[in-house]
Write a protein that holds these residues in place. Sequence first.
Motif, short mmCIF file in Angstrom:
data_model
loop_
_atom_site.label_atom_id
_atom_site.label_comp_id
_atom_site.label_asym_id
_atom_site.label_seq_id
_atom_site.Cartn_x
_atom_site.Cartn_y
_atom_site.Cartn_z
N GLY A 1 -1.59 12.45 9.65
CA GLY A 1 -3.06 12.43 9.51
C GLY A 1 -3.72 12.33 10.88
N THR B 1 -6.01 10.23 -1.40
CA THR B 1 -6.58 9.32 -0.39
C THR B 1 -6.64 7.91 -0.98
N ASP B 2 -6.94 6.92 -0.12
CA ASP B 2 -6.86 5.53 -0.55
C ASP B 2 -7.74 5.26 -1.78
N GLY C 1 -9.17 16.01 9.27
CA GLY C 1 -8.15 16.69 8.45
C GLY C 1 -8.75 17.67 7.44
N SER D 1 -0.13 10.11 5.54
CA SER D 1 -1.50 9.58 5.55
C SER D 1 -1.99 9.45 6.98
N GLY D 2 -3.13 8.78 7.15
CA GLY D 2 -3.69 8.59 8.47
C GLY D 2 -2.89 7.59 9.29
N GLY D 3 -2.12 6.73 8.62
CA GLY D 3 -1.38 5.70 9.33
C GLY D 3 0.13 5.85 9.23
N ASN E 1 -3.97 18.23 1.36
CA ASN E 1 -4.02 19.46 2.16
C ASN E 1 -3.54 20.70 1.38
N HIS F 1 1.01 4.34 -2.83
CA HIS F 1 0.80 5.79 -2.68
C HIS F 1 1.86 6.55 -3.47
N HIS G 1 0.82 -1.22 0.00
CA HIS G 1 0.00 0.00 0.00
C HIS G 1 0.86 1.28 0.00
N ASP H 1 -6.38 14.71 12.63
CA ASP H 1 -7.68 14.17 13.08
C ASP H 1 -7.87 14.35 14.59
N ASP I 1 -8.36 21.86 7.25
CA ASP I 1 -7.88 22.49 6.01
C ASP I 1 -8.86 23.57 5.55
N GLY J 1 -3.09 10.50 1.85
CA GLY J 1 -4.29 11.29 2.11
C GLY J 1 -4.03 12.74 2.47
#
Length: 345
Positions: free
Chosen positions: A169, A313-314, A186, A142-144, A286, A119, A115, A173, A190, A282
């Motif tokens: 991310g 994003t994914d 997020g 990203s978020g992770g 921004n 990206h 993954h 969040d 923005d 993701g």
Amino acid sequence: MPVKRSTYILAIESSCDDTSVAVLHNDSVLSNVVANQEIHSQYGGVVPELASRAHQQNIVPVVHQALTRAGIDKKQLHGIAFTEGPGLLGSLLVGSSFAKSMAMALDIPLIAVNHMQAHILAHFIDEGQAMPPFPFLCLTISGGHTQIVKISDYFSMEVIGETLDDAVGEAFDKSAKILGLPYPGGPYIDKYAQLGNPKAFVFPHPKTKNTLDFSFSGLKTSILYFVQKKVKESEETGTDFIKENLYDICASIQHTIVSILMAKLKAASQQTGIRHIAIAGGVSANSGIRKALRDAEKEYHWHTYIPKFEYTTDNAAMIGIVGYYKFLSKRFSDLSVTARARLKI
Ligand code: KG4
Ligand code: ZN
């Protein structure tokens, strides 16, 4: 000129809370369907059990839709690509099991995709834009994950800096949650940041032992303490600190995060001597980081590469482009391949 062989790849992405399926013809996207899972917003974060259940419900109609939109029959496919990891195991298992069954039924190659590599390689989806030459640096946010990666070739990547705690991310969040904004916050930060003063409030830049590593947990705590203190003070005077200063708080948080990211990227460029700089993931949607990167073109003489919104994003198109390059170099998997929650680049 050699004639390019015509290759159709179907790709499945199910690492977190979006079920996505794409069909690619060589390096071009014919369809890229993303089914978002609204259910998680009421819990303020992704609930793994609900995510895998929703993937199970979505996968058949989303595959069908992707093929229909692409205007091709499944018998025309040359390979099935899927996200092997990293991600939520229950979610990954739905996509990987479906991909295996489909590849077996059609008797075509199965292609496992990382993954995080996807990206980055999303920059090679042909939309007529300039593609980064090797070697280049990519800030994957990203978020992770939060990483600075040196990419020497399609499958030769080295992580030269990464977060020691929260991903960027998560910093967005969790800050949004402190301000009472919906999940994922997020995009809200923005949106409001664009209406506020980025210098209104000052938050600290965290220090890390390795210059290229990141740390966001301290920033989150300082934002929490700052907001709690100001809310308490405003309550005593009968005012509402968050409501009255929302745009300025968001602008200041975003400004701090973007400054941290840009300082690390600048250090990475200086250390490696590489001036071709990309962003991915993701958070690369921004507006603040996009603008800062464009400004850096002039200031530091960088060549920058900013992905199209739908590939930040994914999405499965990014899995498909890796699938295509792996297909060309025959990097196939057999049916014993398993989903992996933790998978390094
Ligand atoms: O790459 P992604 O879709 O999923 C993961 O692999 O994590 O990234 C999702 C993250 C979330 O934290 C979300 O809040 C953040 O990307 N995000 C943004 C923006 N759009 C999405 N953060 C800041 N500004 C945005 N415009
Ligand atoms: Zn992602």
